[in-house]
Enzyme design. Sequence first.
Site, mmCIF file in Angstrom:
data_model
loop_
_atom_site.group_PDB
_atom_site.id
_atom_site.type_symbol
_atom_site.label_atom_id
_atom_site.label_comp_id
_atom_site.label_asym_id
_atom_site.label_seq_id
_atom_site.Cartn_x
_atom_site.Cartn_y
_atom_site.Cartn_z
ATOM 1 N N GLN A 171 0.932 -1.153 -0.176
ATOM 2 C CA GLN A 171 -0.032 -0.081 0.085
ATOM 3 C C GLN A 171 0.906 1.175 0.163
ATOM 4 O OE1 GLN A 171 -2.579 0.180 3.473
ATOM 5 N NE2 GLN A 171 -1.132 -0.608 4.729
ATOM 6 N N HIS A 193 -2.830 0.126 -3.958
ATOM 7 C CA HIS A 193 -3.770 0.379 -2.714
ATOM 8 C C HIS A 193 -4.232 1.935 -3.078
ATOM 9 C CE1 HIS A 193 -5.232 2.172 1.163
ATOM 10 N NE2 HIS A 193 -5.617 0.760 1.323
ATOM 11 N N ASP A 235 -8.031 0.898 -3.151
ATOM 12 C CA ASP A 235 -9.215 0.821 -2.125
ATOM 13 C C ASP A 235 -9.656 2.213 -2.243
ATOM 14 O OD1 ASP A 235 -10.614 0.843 0.080
ATOM 15 O OD2 ASP A 235 -8.638 0.081 1.414
ATOM 16 N N GLU A 270 -11.388 -2.425 -4.087
ATOM 17 C CA GLU A 270 -11.649 -2.782 -2.666
ATOM 18 C C GLU A 270 -12.533 -1.557 -2.183
ATOM 19 O OE1 GLU A 270 -9.684 -3.314 1.519
ATOM 20 O OE2 GLU A 270 -8.453 -3.384 -0.218
ATOM 21 N N ASP A 304 -14.252 -5.043 2.430
ATOM 22 C CA ASP A 304 -13.453 -4.562 3.451
ATOM 23 C C ASP A 304 -14.516 -4.210 4.742
ATOM 24 O OD1 ASP A 304 -11.914 -3.801 5.628
ATOM 25 O OD2 ASP A 304 -10.930 -2.390 4.504
ATOM 26 N N GLN A 326 -11.300 -9.204 2.049
ATOM 27 C CA GLN A 326 -10.169 -8.794 3.041
ATOM 28 C C GLN A 326 -10.411 -9.425 4.218
ATOM 29 O OE1 GLN A 326 -7.262 -5.633 5.067
ATOM 30 N NE2 GLN A 326 -8.906 -5.071 3.681
ATOM 31 N N LYS A 328 -9.368 -8.842 7.633
ATOM 32 C CA LYS A 328 -8.437 -7.878 8.393
ATOM 33 C C LYS A 328 -8.282 -8.425 9.757
ATOM 34 C CE LYS A 328 -9.441 -3.403 7.665
ATOM 35 N NZ LYS A 328 -8.340 -2.987 6.787
#
Length: 417
Positions: A171, A193, A235, A270, A304, A326, A328
């Site tokens: 990212q 990212h 993202d 994302e 996410d 994802q 996380k």
Amino acid sequence: MQIKDVLLATGNGAFFYDDQAAIRSGATQDGFIYVGEPTTPGFDSIRIPASSLSVGLVLTDNTVVWGDMMSVQYSGAGGRDPLIDTSQTSDLTARVVTPRLLDVDVSRYLDACATVFEPFEHKRLPLAVEYGVSQALLRAAAHLQRKTMAEIICAEFDLSLPTCRVPIYCQSGDAREINVDKMILKAVDVLPHGLINSRQKFGEDGQTFVEFVKWVATRTREIGRPGYHPVLHFDVYSWIGQEIGLEPQRIADFICRTADMVPGFTLNIECPADFGSTQAQIDNYARIVSILDDRGSRARIVVDERCNTLEDIRLFAEAKAAHLVQIKAPDVGSIADTARAVLICKENQVGAYVGGSCTETDLSAQASVHVAVATRADMMLAKPGMGVDEAFSIVGNEQNRLLATLNRRGTQTENVE
């Protein structure tokens, strides 16, 4: 072997905690800080340094194994746990968790986790506590059995030993152009990212974002080594939905048009939108996925927001409400549940991305490597921090060391046979 003492040590996460609600509401940046009043409980300013709390298990041979607790960058947003208070967490760990740890058999990893993470006062322990303590317990089991953490995961979940690396995703943070160049020069598998977390970065009707996507693809061809062909992963922090509306058809149309502008690349998007609840997210993401699949698009949806716990992940996977989930890790809680989440995704033929946060530490990142490699995740985040170099080194080198160790073990076994 039992635990004879528990140590606690405060520390730093590798980046900062950010108030996502305040940023979405238009907070502006002044250098590295955000200007304005925070809106999410627990934040005394919009951006604050990340903190961590290390838990050390002192084993009977006086070895100390560690795990790290922390929150994710956007704590308190999208259904996540609130921001960690290290003082309160330290007190809870000492009062509630430590007595449980002193009674468990650390050689039985999943059983130890189940015992230590039983509810307290009818509530689940904070996920940060589960995350840090489960790392320490995994290291304890590995030490006792003279194995890698990956081998413990494989044994507990009845998996064969892995032989392949997991693609790494980096990212960029706000230093987009410089960090994209770093990623390309280092041949990162998945990039960049982009941190598209504000209207300014997304642009009117998404035009600023689309131009950035095109630039990344062009830059990859310009300076990448021959044959280098990464997955492009962005993202957008729900800005597609916020800017063009929450109609799945319109969102899918926008994503398809963007993918068509970078032919030859797989495009991961994302968090295209936040529909306000887990069920609404599942229903609408499933619709977007279906539209993209029907069109044969090279774009993939990554979930996410609203997909935090193990049960959330199960619901999204079973509904095919994403091409890639994802996981996380700090939001899932126990790192054993990260392993379970990967396996749930695979059972439902949905991609598994072992993620996490820039606010994590070297220890939590290394433990995540063992879980991702053992369960054969489809990709994992280079973490912690936002600097690319450090995170890519920590995660990549740990993967390589692990696979070299497992390869030697396999060779020894063949020689014995």
